[in-house]
Design an enzyme around this catalytic site. Structure first.
Site, mmCIF file in Angstrom:
data_model
loop_
_atom_site.group_PDB
_atom_site.id
_atom_site.type_symbol
_atom_site.label_atom_id
_atom_site.label_comp_id
_atom_site.label_asym_id
_atom_site.label_seq_id
_atom_site.Cartn_x
_atom_site.Cartn_y
_atom_site.Cartn_z
ATOM 1 N N SER A 143 14.188 39.783 3.484
ATOM 2 C CA SER A 143 14.870 38.505 3.279
ATOM 3 C C SER A 143 16.158 38.431 4.091
ATOM 4 O O SER A 143 16.873 39.424 4.243
ATOM 5 C CB SER A 143 15.212 38.348 1.793
ATOM 6 O OG SER A 143 16.086 37.256 1.578
ATOM 7 N N HIS A 161 8.043 28.824 -3.401
ATOM 8 C CA HIS A 161 9.298 29.565 -3.597
ATOM 9 C C HIS A 161 9.385 30.131 -5.018
ATOM 10 O O HIS A 161 10.454 30.159 -5.636
ATOM 11 C CB HIS A 161 10.501 28.646 -3.316
ATOM 12 C CG HIS A 161 11.643 29.323 -2.626
ATOM 13 N ND1 HIS A 161 11.842 29.241 -1.278
ATOM 14 C CD2 HIS A 161 12.641 30.115 -3.092
ATOM 15 C CE1 HIS A 161 12.927 29.941 -0.945
ATOM 16 N NE2 HIS A 161 13.418 30.477 -2.033
ATOM 17 N N TYR A 210 16.064 31.543 7.588
ATOM 18 C CA TYR A 210 16.433 30.145 7.332
ATOM 19 C C TYR A 210 17.051 29.570 8.599
ATOM 20 O O TYR A 210 17.553 30.309 9.443
ATOM 21 C CB TYR A 210 17.460 30.051 6.196
ATOM 22 C CG TYR A 210 16.924 30.366 4.826
ATOM 23 C CD1 TYR A 210 16.158 29.442 4.128
ATOM 24 C CD2 TYR A 210 17.186 31.586 4.208
ATOM 25 C CE1 TYR A 210 15.664 29.719 2.860
ATOM 26 C CE2 TYR A 210 16.701 31.877 2.947
ATOM 27 C CZ TYR A 210 15.940 30.934 2.277
ATOM 28 O OH TYR A 210 15.455 31.214 1.019
ATOM 29 N N LYS A 265 6.555 29.503 5.896
ATOM 30 C CA LYS A 265 6.445 29.764 4.457
ATOM 31 C C LYS A 265 6.950 28.550 3.680
ATOM 32 O O LYS A 265 8.091 28.132 3.872
ATOM 33 C CB LYS A 265 7.270 31.003 4.091
ATOM 34 C CG LYS A 265 7.369 31.308 2.603
ATOM 35 C CD LYS A 265 8.200 32.565 2.384
ATOM 36 C CE LYS A 265 8.354 32.912 0.931
ATOM 37 N NZ LYS A 265 9.283 32.020 0.217
ATOM 38 N N THR A 271 11.235 30.002 6.385
ATOM 39 C CA THR A 271 11.157 29.343 5.078
ATOM 40 C C THR A 271 11.562 27.881 5.241
ATOM 41 O O THR A 271 12.657 27.591 5.731
ATOM 42 C CB THR A 271 12.063 30.040 4.055
ATOM 43 O OG1 THR A 271 11.597 31.382 3.870
ATOM 44 C CG2 THR A 271 12.052 29.331 2.716
#
Length: 369
Positions: free
Chosen positions: A119, A264, A143, A240, A169
């Protein structure tokens, strides 16, 4: 989980035999604010809960007398072989669950030989993660920030470190409303930080949101940013957060290499579909042009089998990895993955499948879809 002998006064540790045992252990041993952060869903948590319940509505159609004396759970993702079709989904702040954090997660996935999606919101840096598991198969979850340079710099860092794909994402133009985090005034403790951005953000009066200044995420993100990302990297881009056939078709048209069907963990929009319920229409639309993966609600090996039967190439687990960490760090994550692998193999052979290539939609009852 302890069972105490009343007479002798000593406690024997009961083995944790399924993922819900790890969940119970984590709930009992983590602080309330940390447990609530990991467990949170958006609003009334309908979608979070439906991610799990949807699997229980799907029934299998097992075939018998198929000679399952030899079985093989291996598969490939993006051309790389992994030991079984379960990887680790990107989740934030592993150091809240275990002092070694993402370093322990990386070592566990390397040991089991599967895929770890690190992440952006890690409490260990990508450099620390890569050094801890130099032979691990890793993707990086990204992101898009208002300051594109922030995103660009981390892309180049992970590319140089040998991460094999970027997972963009796309379901967080704004952060979902997670009621318990608001009630608990959730913040990272002072000794932890989002290590990938260490020293990037100056001390500011802007309120913090999950470890970085609020309003850092870019709500203007659109399909053109997929082209932008492809222009700055040679790595495959996987999107995603897709839940509809329309967006799946657009993803293919924009040249991405994979889709993760994801809501999510039910933490963004409440009232959307369970991921397993959204999977079929996406698989039918993609028609094998790119790989389709799924996260959300995987708790047993038969859940994995159902997702593969409905067309997922691989699934990813989020919260259960954190529960494993809370139990025993690297060993706990390995235990969670091993239990899922064992359960998946058993469900697979009890359904008459010897390997993942024999798993198809005939394995699930159409009336239950």
């Amino acid at each position: 989980m302890n069972i105490c002998n009343q007479e002798g006064g000593h406690c024997a540790e009961m083995p944790l035999v399924c993922l819900t045992d790890f969940e119970q252990y984590a709930k009992e041993h983590l602080s309330k604010a940390t447990w609530d952060y990991y467990a949170a869903g958006a609003d009334e948590c309908c979608t979070r809960d439906d991610n799990l319940l949807a699997y229980k509505r799907i029934r299998l159609r097992p075939r018998i007398l198929r000679d399952v004396s030899v079985s093989d759970t291996r598969t490939t993702v993006q051309g790389t072989e992994i030991s079984f079709p379960v990887g680790i989904a990107p989740t934030a702040f592993h150091c809240l669950a275990w002092h070694e954090g993402e370093v322990a997660t990386a070592r566990a996935t390397e040991a089991v030989n599967t895929c770890y999606i690190a992440s952006t919101y890690s409490t260990c840096s990508v450099e620390e993660i890569a050094a801890a598991a130099p032979n691990g198969y890793r993707w990086f979850q990204l992101y898009v920030y208002r300051d594109r340079k922030l995103s660009e710099q981390i892309v180049h860092r992970v590319e140089a470190l040998g991460f094999k794909a970027l997972v963009l994402t796309v379901d967080v133009p704004y952060t979902g409303k997670r009621r318990n985090d608001i009630r608990n005034h959730f913040k990272l403790p002072p000794h932890l930080k989002v290590k990938n951005f260490d020293g990037v953000f100056q001390e500011t009066a802007v309120p913090e949101e999950y470890g970085i200044p609020a309003n850092t995420l870019d709500p203007s993100i659109s399909w053109k940013d997929v082209y932008w990302l492809q222009s700055i990297t040679r790595l495959p881009v996987i999107i995603k957060g897709i839940l509809t056939k329309e967006d799946a078709e657009l993803a293919v048209e924009h040249g991405v290499q994979g889709i993760i069907v994801s809501n999510h963990g039910g933490r963004q929009l409440d009232g959307g579909p369970a991921t397993i319920d959204a999977l079929s229409e996406i698989v039918d639309t993609v028609q094998g042009r790119i790989e389709v993966y799924l996260d959300g609600g995987i708790r047993t090996g038969s859940d994995v089998l159902k997702a593969l039967a409905l067309g997922a190439k691989c699934v990813f687990i989020g919260r259960p990895a954190v529960w494993g960490l809370a139990y025993k760090g690297e060993e706990g994550v390995r235990d969670v993955l091993q239990i899922l692998n064992d359960e998946f193999r058993l469900s697979m052979v009890l359904s008459g499948c010897r390997n993942v290539s024999e798993i198809n939609r005939n394995l699930v009852q159409a009336s239950k879809l």
